[in-house]
Design a protein around this motif. Structure first.
Motif, PDB file in Angstrom:
ATOM      1  N   PRO A 196       2.410  -3.696  -5.168  1.00 54.20           N
ATOM      2  CA  PRO A 196       1.264  -2.378  -5.247  1.00 54.20           C
ATOM      3  C   PRO A 196      -0.203  -3.186  -5.204  1.00 54.20           C
ATOM      4  O   PRO A 196       0.097  -4.580  -5.692  1.00 54.20           O
ATOM      5  CB  PRO A 196       1.561  -2.001  -6.553  1.00 54.20           C
ATOM      6  CG  PRO A 196       2.747  -1.906  -6.771  1.00 54.20           C
ATOM      7  CD  PRO A 196       2.975  -3.210  -7.195  1.00 54.20           C
ATOM      8  N   ASN A 238       4.022   2.398 -11.555  1.00 50.68           N
ATOM      9  CA  ASN A 238       3.548   3.104 -12.324  1.00 50.68           C
ATOM     10  C   ASN A 238       4.409   4.431 -12.722  1.00 50.68           C
ATOM     11  O   ASN A 238       4.362   4.345 -14.127  1.00 50.68           O
ATOM     12  CB  ASN A 238       2.755   3.876 -11.213  1.00 50.68           C
ATOM     13  CG  ASN A 238       1.571   2.899 -11.544  1.00 50.68           C
ATOM     14  OD1 ASN A 238       1.169   2.093 -11.223  1.00 50.68           O
ATOM     15  ND2 ASN A 238       0.472   3.666  -9.699  1.00 50.68           N
ATOM     16  N   ASP A 248       0.537  -1.635   0.131  1.00 54.76           N
ATOM     17  CA  ASP A 248      -0.706  -0.101  -0.040  1.00 54.76           C
ATOM     18  C   ASP A 248       0.627   0.987   0.168  1.00 54.76           C
ATOM     19  O   ASP A 248       0.386   2.273  -0.130  1.00 54.76           O
ATOM     20  CB  ASP A 248      -0.500   0.426   1.637  1.00 54.76           C
ATOM     21  CG  ASP A 248      -1.795  -1.473   0.811  1.00 54.76           C
ATOM     22  OD1 ASP A 248      -2.317  -1.062   0.128  1.00 54.76           O
ATOM     23  OD2 ASP A 248      -2.383  -1.657   2.259  1.00 54.76           O
ATOM     24  N   ASN A 288       3.749   2.080  -5.214  1.00 57.96           N
ATOM     25  CA  ASN A 288       3.027   2.536  -6.218  1.00 57.96           C
ATOM     26  C   ASN A 288       3.747   3.045  -7.197  1.00 57.96           C
ATOM     27  O   ASN A 288       3.524   2.943  -8.723  1.00 57.96           O
ATOM     28  CB  ASN A 288       1.632   2.997  -5.995  1.00 57.96           C
ATOM     29  CG  ASN A 288       1.260   1.951  -4.778  1.00 57.96           C
ATOM     30  OD1 ASN A 288       0.201   1.350  -5.747  1.00 57.96           O
ATOM     31  ND2 ASN A 288       0.537   1.051  -3.749  1.00 57.96           N
ATOM     32  N   ASN A 301      -2.639  -1.875  -5.252  1.00 54.25           N
ATOM     33  CA  ASN A 301      -3.775  -2.099  -6.018  1.00 54.25           C
ATOM     34  C   ASN A 301      -3.314  -2.870  -7.298  1.00 54.25           C
ATOM     35  O   ASN A 301      -4.400  -3.658  -7.851  1.00 54.25           O
ATOM     36  CB  ASN A 301      -4.268  -1.097  -5.947  1.00 54.25           C
ATOM     37  CG  ASN A 301      -5.075  -0.029  -5.037  1.00 54.25           C
ATOM     38  OD1 ASN A 301      -5.685  -0.634  -4.513  1.00 54.25           O
ATOM     39  ND2 ASN A 301      -4.484   0.736  -5.113  1.00 54.25           N
ATOM     40  N   GLU A 302      -2.271  -2.775  -7.698  1.00 59.40           N
ATOM     41  CA  GLU A 302      -2.147  -3.711  -9.111  1.00 59.40           C
ATOM     42  C   GLU A 302      -2.648  -5.400  -8.400  1.00 59.40           C
ATOM     43  O   GLU A 302      -3.446  -5.948  -9.667  1.00 59.40           O
ATOM     44  CB  GLU A 302      -0.784  -4.264  -9.110  1.00 59.40           C
ATOM     45  CG  GLU A 302       0.655  -2.667  -9.409  1.00 59.40           C
ATOM     46  CD  GLU A 302      -0.802  -1.878 -10.962  1.00 59.40           C
ATOM     47  OE1 GLU A 302      -1.110  -3.129 -11.948  1.00 59.40           O
ATOM     48  OE2 GLU A 302      -0.797  -0.950 -11.400  1.00 59.40           O
TER      49      GLU A 302
END
Length: 508
Positions: free
Chosen positions: A491, A112, A103, A108, A493-494
Motif C-alpha cells: 500500500p 490493514n 493506491d 489497502n 500510504n504504508e
C-alpha cells in the motif's frame, strides 16, 4: 499530511490499548474510560471476549471496498475467471484489467484487515497466559485459537505481498515495531508453521460446529502451508510435498469431514460449520450481515428481494464453458445460474449469461412464492474439505512419483459428485494436471485460484484445457500476466509513512 506513524503500527497500537465495546459487559465496576490491556485481561471472561474479537476481525474479507465492491472480490478479479458488470468502482476495474497499484482500496483493505487480526491475536497471546485463576484447558484452547488465527493472517499476507513485517508482540508507544521493517518470506513461513504446530498441541476438538477453529482446521491449514512452501517462491520441493500429504491424510483418516452430497449445502445456513466446511468466516444478520449477496447478483435484473443488484463479480463465460461435458457443476443452480425468479418470488426470468450460485443465499434473496428477507446469515467458506482432498492428491503424487489409491479416491470422489467419469492409470504428469484442472473447476470463486496460480506459476488455459506459464498468460478478455503480478503492491500510504518498508514490490 504525513501521519505520526504508519498504519500497521497505528492498528497494532490501537488494539493494544482498546478492546471492542462488546467486551465491556465483563467489567466489574471499572470506569470504561480508564481501560488498558493490563487492567482488562484479569478474568477468564476477558480471554473469551478477546478471542471473540479476533474472530470478528476476520470478517473484513466480506467488508466494503469502495462503491459496489467488497474485499472478497480482490483475489477473484485477478484470475481471469471473473469479470464485473459495474463501472463505478475504478479500483475493482483496475484489478480486472491488471493495472492496479498501491493506491488500490482493495489492496489497502487486505493489508490493514489482516494486521488488525494479528494485533488482536498478539494481545490475546500476550495477556491471556497471565489470567489467574483460569481453567488450564480453556486457557490452552483460547491460545491455540489465537495461534491459528495469527498463522491464518500471516499466510495470506506472505502470499499477497511477499516480505512483510513480522510482528508477534503487542505494540506500544515505545515499541520499535512502530516503524517495522519487512521480514523475509522464509522467516514468515517459519513463524506460520511454528504457530500452527503450537495450535495443534492446544487440545482443540477435531471438529467444531460452533465455527471456532478446530484441530481439523489447524491441520488443514498446515497442509496448505506445506504444499505452498513446496512450490513457489520457496521451492522446497519433495520434502514439503510429503509433509503436506501426511498432514492432509491425518484429516482424511479422522473422518470428521465429508463432501456434501448436494452442492446447495455449500451455501445453506443449515449446513454451516459441518460436513465440507472445515472453517468459515462467521456471519449473522443481526450482528454483521453477509455482504456478498447484492454484490454478486446480476446488475439490476430485478431477480431478488434486494433493491440493489450490483453484478460486482461475475464469472466469465469462457471459464464456465471450460467445464467438461456432463459436469453437474454447470447445470442450473449448482455452481451457476442463468435464470431466476422475478423479484425473487415471481416467474422465471432468463438472464442470458451465467452468474455465481455457490454463495447465493436463497432465504435472503427469495425463491418462488417466498419473499426474501434481504438479511443474510450465510457464512463465507474459507477452508473446504474438497480443497483438502485435492491438496492430498497433488502432494502425494509429487511425493511418490505416481498417484496411490487414496489420491485417486480423493479426486474421484469430487468427480463422482460432479457426475464425471472416474480417473485411473494416469502418469504422474497427467495426474498432476488432472488435479490442477479439478482445483480450477471445483474451487472456483472460493478465493483460492489466484493463490494456486502463484505457487504453481501456472494458469489454466480455458481454450486448450491445458496450463500456461503464469508470466505471459493472456486472459480471455485481453490482459496479460506479467512478473510483477506474482505479488500485490505494498500500500502506497504504508510506504510513505514508514520508509523502513521500502522498496516497493518489483514492477510497481
Amino acid at each position: 499530511m504525513k501521519s505520526r506513524y504508519n498504519k500497521i503500527a497505528g492498528i497494532l497500537l490501537f488494539f493494544a490499548t482498546m478492546l471492542s465495546a462488546s467486551c465491556s459487559s465483563f467489567l466489574e465496576e471499572q470506569d470504561p474510560s480508564s481501560l488498558s490491556p493490563d487492567s482488562y485481561f484479569t478474568l477468564p471472561e476477558h480471554a473469551t471476549a478477546g478471542i471473540a474479537a479476533a474472530y470478528d476481525r476476520t470478517r473484513f474479507i466480506g467488508g466494503g471496498a469502495g462503491i459496489f465492491s467488497v474485499n472478497w472480490s480482490m483475489p477473484e478479479m485477478v484470475t481471469g475467471t471473473a469479470s464485473t458488470e459495474t463501472g463505478q468502482n475504478t479500483d475493482l476495474n483496475n484489478l480486472q484489467s491488471l493495472v492496479y497499484n498501491g493506491d488500490n482500496v482493495h489492496v489497502n483493505n487486505w493489508w490493514n484487515g489482516l494486521y488488525v487480526v494479528i494485533a488482536q491475536t498478539n494481545l490475546v497471546l500476550d495477556k491471556v497466559p497471565g489470567i489467574n485463576p483460569m481453567e488450564d484447558a480453556t486457557k490452552k484452547s483460547i491460545l491455540g485459537e489465537a495461534y491459528f488465527l495469527r498463522a491464518w493472517s500471516y499466510f495470506y499476507l506472505v502470499r499477497l505481498f511477499g516480505d512483510v513485517p513480522l510482528i508477534i508482540k503487542p505494540v506500544d508507544a515505545s515499541s520499535p515495531e512502530l516503524k517495522p521493517t519487512r521480514t523475509a518470506v522464509k522467516d514468515v513461513y517459519t513463524q506460520i508453521v511454528n504457530d500452527l504446530k503450537t495450535a495443534e498441541a492446544s487440545g482443540l476438538p477435531f471438529t467444531d460446529a460452533s465455527g471456532r477453529a478446530s484441530l481439523g482446521a489447524v491441520k488443514t491449514l498446515l497442509a496448505k502451508v506445506y504444499i505452498t512452501m513446496a512450490g513457489n517462491p520457496l521451492n522446497l520441493g519433495q520434502e514439503y510435498y510429503k509433509l503436506a500429504a501426511d498432514k492432509a491424510k491425518e484429516v482424511i483418516d479422522n473422518g470428521g469431514y465429508s463432501l456434501f452430497a448436494n452442492y446447495n449445502d455449500l451455501h445453506s445456513v443449515s449446513t454451516e460449520n459441518v460436513g465440507e466446511h472445515i472453517f468459515e468466516l462467521q456471519f449473522l444478520a443481526s450482528v454483521d450481515d453477509n455482504s456478498l449477496q447484492d454484490i454478486l447478483l446480476p446488475n439490476f435484473k430485478e431477480i431478488s428481494a434486494y433493491s440493489t443488484e450490483i453484478g460486482s463479480t461475475v464469472p466469465t463465460e469462457s471459464f464456465v464453458k471450460s467445464f467438461e461435458a456432463g459436469d453437474k457443476r454447470v447445470q442450473e443452480q449448482q455452481f451457476f445460474y442463468t435464470s431466476y425468479y422475478t423479484g425473487g418470488i415471481g416467474p422465471l426470468k432468463p438472464l442470458n449469461k451465467p452468474y455465481i450460485f455457490k454463495h447465493f443465499d436463497v432465504l435472503a434473496n427469495g425463491t418462488f412464492n417466498t419473499v426474501g428477507t434481504t438479511r443474510s446469515d450465510l457464512n463465507i467458506p474459507n477452508l473446504l474439505y474438497s480443497d483438502l482432498l485435492l491438496t492430498y492428491a497433488e502432494a502425494q503424487n509429487e511425493t511418490d512419483g505416481s498417484p496411490n489409491a487414496v489420491a485417486y479416491k480423493a479426486i474421484n470422489d469430487i468427480r463422482t459428485r460432479a457426475t464425471l467419469p472416474t480417473l485411473s492409470g494416469l502418469s504422474q504428469a497427467a495426474f498432476r494436471e488432472a488435479v490442477w484442472r479439478e482445483r480450477w473447476h471445483e474451487l472456483c470463486y472460493d478465493n483460492l485460484t489466484w493463490f494456486d496460480m502463484v505457487r504453481l506459476r501456472k494458469v489454466y488455459n480455458e481454450a486448450t484445457n491445458g496450463f500456461d506459464d503464469f508470466v505471459g498468460h493472456a486472459f480471455s478478455y485481453g490482459p496479460v500476466l506479467a512478473q510483477k503480478h506474482l505479488l500485490f503492491p505494498m500500500p502506497t500510504n504504508e510506504l510513505k509513512n514508514n520508509p523502513n518498508l521500502g522498496p516497493q514490490n518489483p514492477g510497481y
